[in-house]
Design an enzyme around this catalytic site. Sequence first.
Site, short mmCIF file in Angstrom:
data_model
loop_
_atom_site.label_atom_id
_atom_site.label_comp_id
_atom_site.label_asym_id
_atom_site.label_seq_id
_atom_site.Cartn_x
_atom_site.Cartn_y
_atom_site.Cartn_z
CD GLU A 41 -17.56 2.27 -12.49
OE1 GLU A 41 -18.45 2.72 -13.24
OE2 GLU A 41 -17.68 1.20 -11.86
CD GLU A 78 2.36 -14.50 -3.26
OE1 GLU A 78 1.75 -15.56 -3.39
OE2 GLU A 78 1.82 -13.42 -2.93
CD GLU A 118 2.58 -1.29 -9.68
OE1 GLU A 118 1.93 -0.69 -10.57
OE2 GLU A 118 2.16 -1.45 -8.52
CE LYS A 139 14.88 5.92 14.36
NZ LYS A 139 16.26 6.21 14.84
CG HIS A 156 -18.76 -1.24 -14.24
ND1 HIS A 156 -19.04 -1.02 -12.91
CD2 HIS A 156 -19.15 -2.50 -14.49
CE1 HIS A 156 -19.57 -2.11 -12.37
NE2 HIS A 156 -19.65 -3.03 -13.32
CB SER A 159 -0.95 0.06 1.20
OG SER A 159 -1.77 -1.06 1.22
CG LEU A 160 5.02 1.54 0.33
CD1 LEU A 160 6.47 1.22 -0.02
CD2 LEU A 160 4.99 2.61 1.41
CD GLN A 177 20.54 1.37 6.57
OE1 GLN A 177 21.31 0.50 6.97
NE2 GLN A 177 20.34 2.48 7.25
CB CYS A 226 -23.05 -2.28 -12.83
SG CYS A 226 -23.00 -3.91 -13.57
CG ASP A 254 -1.58 -0.62 -8.89
OD1 ASP A 254 -1.96 0.42 -8.34
OD2 ASP A 254 -0.89 -1.49 -8.32
CE LYS A 308 19.49 -0.42 11.20
NZ LYS A 308 20.95 -0.19 11.01
N1 GLN Z 1 -24.54 -8.48 -9.70
C1 GLN Z 1 -25.02 -7.83 -10.87
C2 GLN Z 1 -24.88 -8.67 -12.12
O1 GLN Z 1 -24.11 -9.60 -12.14
C3 GLN Z 1 -24.34 -6.48 -11.05
C4 GLN Z 1 -22.90 -6.60 -11.36
C5 GLN Z 1 -22.15 -5.31 -11.14
O2 GLN Z 1 -22.62 -4.41 -10.50
N2 GLN Z 1 -20.92 -5.27 -11.62
O3 GLN Z 1 -25.52 -8.41 -13.11
#
Ligand code: GLN
Length: 535
Positions: A509, A149, A140, A187, A507, A13-14, A192, A381, A70, A189
């Site tokens: 976003e 791992e 990355e 620090k 989606h 989480s850096l 290092q 969604c 990421d 260390k």
């Molecule tokens: N669970 C819902 C579906 O599978 C919505 C999926 C989601 O929001 N990504 O359709």
Amino acid sequence: MKYIFLTGGVVSSLGKGLTAASLGTLLEARGLKVALQKFDPYLNVDPGTMSPFQHGEVYVLDDGAETDLDLGHYERFTHSELTQFNNLTSGRVYQTVLEKERRGDYLGKTVQVIPHVTDEIKQRVKEVGEQSGADVVITEIGGTTGDIEGLPFLEAIREFALECGRGNSIFVHVTYVPYIRAAGELKTKPTQQSVAKLREIGIVPDILVCRTEKPINEEMRQKISLFCNVPVDGVIEEIDVEHSIYEVPLMLQREKMDALVCQELGLETSPADMSEWEAVIQRIIKPQHQVRIGVIGKYIHLQDAYKSVYEAVTHAGGANDCAIEIVRVDSEDIERDGAAAHLADMDGILVPGGFGERGVEGKVLAAQYARENNVPYLGLCLGMQIACIEFARHALGLDGAHSAEFDAQTPHPIIALLDEQQNITDMGGTMRLGAQACALTPGSKAAELYGTEEINERHRHRYEFNNAYREQFEAQDFVFSGTSPDGNLVELIELKNHPYFMATQAHPEFKSKPVQAHPLFAGFIKAAHERANGN
Ligand code: GLN
């Protein structure tokens, strides 16, 4: 082609992904073409099957790859074109190696971590470079140095650097320099020790990015340089940002990291022109107005579960000169206390994606509250499915309406399994995934916002709106404003006679960028702003 390998030390989480992405921003601003990729040492073939509790958000690419979050930073910070090849897990590597073994490709040899697993990893670095035609490939490595791992990945990049010749690759190690309050000191260390661990496997970092909450003074830099065998100008301070993650590239530029990287790799370019980026940040960090957005989910206690959603809201804030206060509301709290108790002060209500029944009823109450009280609503969604269920129950009087995902016996399955999903049993990589075309209804709010009638958005779902109910909805204020081009799948819905009630099966976003807010988010924040501050 030049290669930058980025590893992480001391703790997770850096913000390694942010650092890689920010370096990408700077190199692009120098006129270079960059490609970014992420290696994840866990054994899942991809993160698609992991819970947000384990992994944070699953980020989806155009080609339908379910990837590490990421990659979201990479897309938001750069123009790097990402596909399933830009995220590689140990699981995928072993899957490929074992398939080859079964096919007999290894011609009777004993199949081993070195060279077969490491070869597979090196091959991926090469492929991403070749396919992208980039000047610089930034790779990355997930996890923390010292993890068992992660070893094959570190061995692979060590070999790769050797094979690609001096001056063609560098190692950047992102490390943590903790401030010990009781001693009043930073620090070195752990850094290092982390670098010593890397040297043990033959990797000598060229640059150390030191994550810290306090400035690293000259004396400290000298000390880190001496003990870690890194030239002092290679000790880069990356202090916690004050306002926004989008400041990180500017911070690294002030530390001259991009100049050093170019020098080490023999890349001759002009200095990075960050003026456009700076203008965007100014809009994000110094806005005139403020709006309060409630995000209703069941993973709201996790920082990373709705990462891209929070980022997209921030971008839309920038586009509307608004600071966004995101209030994370647990949908189960709404179930307990009622919607008004948690949402009365909100200028906008956002219901993001999700799976599983827990918290669903709270989300339905939130959608109802938004619809009945004219509060701007954005559903993503599951957030669209919820809006449909809510409308069916409370506006159409279809008692018990639900999604077949949550109630197989519902009398009104408003949301039903996609036809293509009927016979699927494997969970990994089998949803309706990636970019899907959508035709928008002329004259709809969605068409107005997008400024076009054909769009493409990324998907990740198994369920869809049940077309048997379309007419009933359409007879009311409900508009199906986007469908698949054949008209079959509902992709976008909106309400007439409401300031902003918009929900999508996609989606969006995942496609929002700081320099280019997504239209659905921009429209949502604009409506929230109008509610909060008048026109
Ligand atoms: N669970 C819902 C579906 O599978 C919505 C999926 C989601 O929001 N990504 O359709």
